[in-house]
Design a protein around this motif. Structure first.
Motif, PDB file in Angstrom:
ATOM      1  N   THR A  85       0.763  -1.115   0.072  1.00 55.61           N
ATOM      2  CA  THR A  85       0.139  -0.067  -0.252  1.00 55.61           C
ATOM      3  C   THR A  85       0.979   1.116   0.029  1.00 55.61           C
ATOM      4  OG1 THR A  85      -0.222   0.090   2.412  1.00 55.61           O
ATOM      5  CG2 THR A  85      -1.858  -1.149   1.435  1.00 55.61           C
ATOM      6  N   TYR A  86       0.410   2.311  -0.179  1.00 56.72           N
ATOM      7  CA  TYR A  86       0.873   3.614  -0.591  1.00 56.72           C
ATOM      8  C   TYR A  86       0.188   4.767   0.380  1.00 56.72           C
ATOM      9  CZ  TYR A  86       3.033   7.949  -2.144  1.00 56.72           C
ATOM     10  OH  TYR A  86       3.674   8.933  -2.106  1.00 56.72           O
ATOM     11  N   GLN A  87       0.286   5.047   1.327  1.00 61.77           N
ATOM     12  CA  GLN A  87      -0.215   5.922   2.339  1.00 61.77           C
ATOM     13  C   GLN A  87      -1.341   5.409   2.833  1.00 61.77           C
ATOM     14  OE1 GLN A  87      -0.456   9.698   0.269  1.00 61.77           O
ATOM     15  NE2 GLN A  87       1.790  10.544   1.005  1.00 61.77           N
ATOM     16  N   GLN A 108      -3.279   3.239   1.112  1.00 62.46           N
ATOM     17  CA  GLN A 108      -4.255   3.048   0.132  1.00 62.46           C
ATOM     18  C   GLN A 108      -3.546   2.220  -1.010  1.00 62.46           C
ATOM     19  OE1 GLN A 108      -7.354   4.248  -0.144  1.00 62.46           O
ATOM     20  NE2 GLN A 108      -6.709   5.460   1.855  1.00 62.46           N
ATOM     21  N   SER A 126       1.952   4.346  -6.873  1.00 64.42           N
ATOM     22  CA  SER A 126       2.574   5.659  -6.862  1.00 64.42           C
ATOM     23  C   SER A 126       3.055   6.074  -8.342  1.00 64.42           C
ATOM     24  CB  SER A 126       3.697   5.980  -5.985  1.00 64.42           C
ATOM     25  OG  SER A 126       4.440   7.164  -6.464  1.00 64.42           O
ATOM     26  N   PRO A 185       8.107   3.654   3.513  1.00 60.64           N
ATOM     27  CA  PRO A 185       6.744   3.975   3.822  1.00 60.64           C
ATOM     28  C   PRO A 185       6.057   4.896   2.750  1.00 60.64           C
ATOM     29  CG  PRO A 185       7.965   5.130   5.227  1.00 60.64           C
ATOM     30  CD  PRO A 185       8.957   4.465   4.491  1.00 60.64           C
ATOM     31  N   GLN A 186       6.674   5.765   2.253  1.00 59.88           N
ATOM     32  CA  GLN A 186       6.248   6.903   1.547  1.00 59.88           C
ATOM     33  C   GLN A 186       7.369   7.394   0.600  1.00 59.88           C
ATOM     34  OE1 GLN A 186       4.180  10.200   3.100  1.00 59.88           O
ATOM     35  NE2 GLN A 186       3.873   8.876   5.014  1.00 59.88           N
ATOM     36  N   LEU A 187       6.927   7.303  -0.657  1.00 60.06           N
ATOM     37  CA  LEU A 187       8.236   7.868  -1.797  1.00 60.06           C
ATOM     38  C   LEU A 187       8.565   9.222  -1.472  1.00 60.06           C
ATOM     39  CD1 LEU A 187       9.536   7.190  -4.187  1.00 60.06           C
ATOM     40  CD2 LEU A 187       7.515   8.305  -5.590  1.00 60.06           C
ATOM     41  N   ASN A 188       7.979  10.227  -0.972  1.00 66.70           N
ATOM     42  CA  ASN A 188       8.460  11.527  -0.673  1.00 66.70           C
ATOM     43  C   ASN A 188       9.142  11.656   0.686  1.00 66.70           C
ATOM     44  OD1 ASN A 188       6.173  11.180   0.975  1.00 66.70           O
ATOM     45  ND2 ASN A 188       4.859  12.845   0.489  1.00 66.70           N
ATOM     46  N   ASN A 189       9.421  10.500   1.100  1.00 64.29           N
ATOM     47  CA  ASN A 189      10.397  10.296   2.505  1.00 64.29           C
ATOM     48  C   ASN A 189      11.818  10.523   1.801  1.00 64.29           C
ATOM     49  OD1 ASN A 189       8.401  10.461   4.198  1.00 64.29           O
ATOM     50  ND2 ASN A 189       8.915   8.470   5.011  1.00 64.29           N
ATOM     51  N   TRP A 229       9.027  -1.812  -3.477  1.00 66.11           N
ATOM     52  CA  TRP A 229       7.910  -2.041  -3.834  1.00 66.11           C
ATOM     53  C   TRP A 229       7.646  -3.441  -4.551  1.00 66.11           C
ATOM     54  CZ3 TRP A 229       3.968   1.025  -2.533  1.00 66.11           C
ATOM     55  CH2 TRP A 229       2.499   0.851  -2.885  1.00 66.11           C
TER      56      TRP A 229
END
Length: 242
Positions: A15-17, A19, A23, A124-128, A143
């Motif tokens: 999942t991404y965020q 959801q 991405s 956890p998140q790409l924008n990290n 991923w």
């Protein structure tokens, strides 16, 4: 003997965020690796009743479904992904550091196996990440690895993945040339054979392929979706993905 109860489908979709979505930034790399469409198929809702009913008709001695009208089976044409053979004596810690940019600490790596939660924690998140091409590739490696361990080749607890798959993700273009399809289908066959045992309550692997196979052969079972053009070297099931 009474009718077998519904099977539990073991999987842990990435999942991404929070959801179940992919991405946008990593889609080009997923397309290069040929994992994009199989991932999209992996997010389809599974009809547990349909899969359980089909498993009741599966015969492990012939690897076919025994229907009233005929015997039939899932073939590579239904999978169509672009035997994975690679070294098993690699330094898995170094491989992680090279392709993921993260070095497992003591106790986090068991042989070649890491927990999916370990991957989720570090990615956890790409924008990290800093947004560089290298970090984008590392996020994509993680991923795909989570998808492999959570959907394609699931362990008993649906919680771990072997890093032996990571070595095949080093170059996304070369990754698309590997025979993932036969390996995935062989794994699914083994799971279907095991699930015919009344004592077995769950099944692993890319179970959505069983469902897509049924949809393709019985149009009344299939959802009404927009018709997709046939794309060469893509899974037949991609036409059922919105």
């Amino acid at each position: 003997m009474g009718k077998k109860t519904e099977l539990y489908i073991r999987r842990a979709v990435s999942t991404y965020q929070g959801q179940e979505e992919i991405s946008e930034e990593i889609i080009p790399l997923l397309r290069q690796s040929d994992f994009y469409w199989i991932m999209k198929m992996g997010y389809l809702k599974i009809n547990v009743v349909l899969i359980s009913a089909l498993i009741e008709r599966w015969r492990s001695e012939t690897h076919t479904f025994h229907m009233r009208c005929e015997e039939c089976t899932i073939t590579l044409q239904d999978v169509l992904l672009g035997p994975l053979i690679g070294p098993t004596n690699l330094d898995w810690t170094d491989l992680c550091e090279e392709l993921l940019g993260v070095k497992p600490q003591e106790g986090e790596l068991q042989g070649s196996v890491v927990k999916l939660s370990w991957l989720a924690h570090h990615f956890p998140q790409l924008n990290n990440h800093d947004g560089s091409a290298q970090q984008l590739e590392r996020f994509t490696h993680a991923w795909i690895l989570r998808f492999i361990g959570g959907v394609l080749f699931v362990d008993k607890g649906s919680s771990k993945v072997s890093l032996r798959y990571l070595q095949f993700l080093r170059d996304f273009r070369i990754c698309s040339t590997y025979a993932w399809g036969p390996v995935m289908l062989a794994y699914l066959y083994r799971e279907m054979c095991s699930a015919t045992d009344y004592k077995v309550k769950s099944i692993k692997g890319m179970c959505i392929l069983i469902q897509i196979w049924a949809w393709k052969r019985c149009k009344t079972l299939a959802p009404k979706r927009r018709t997709h053009p046939v794309i060469e070297n893509k899974p037949l099931g991609h036409r059922l993905v919105v």
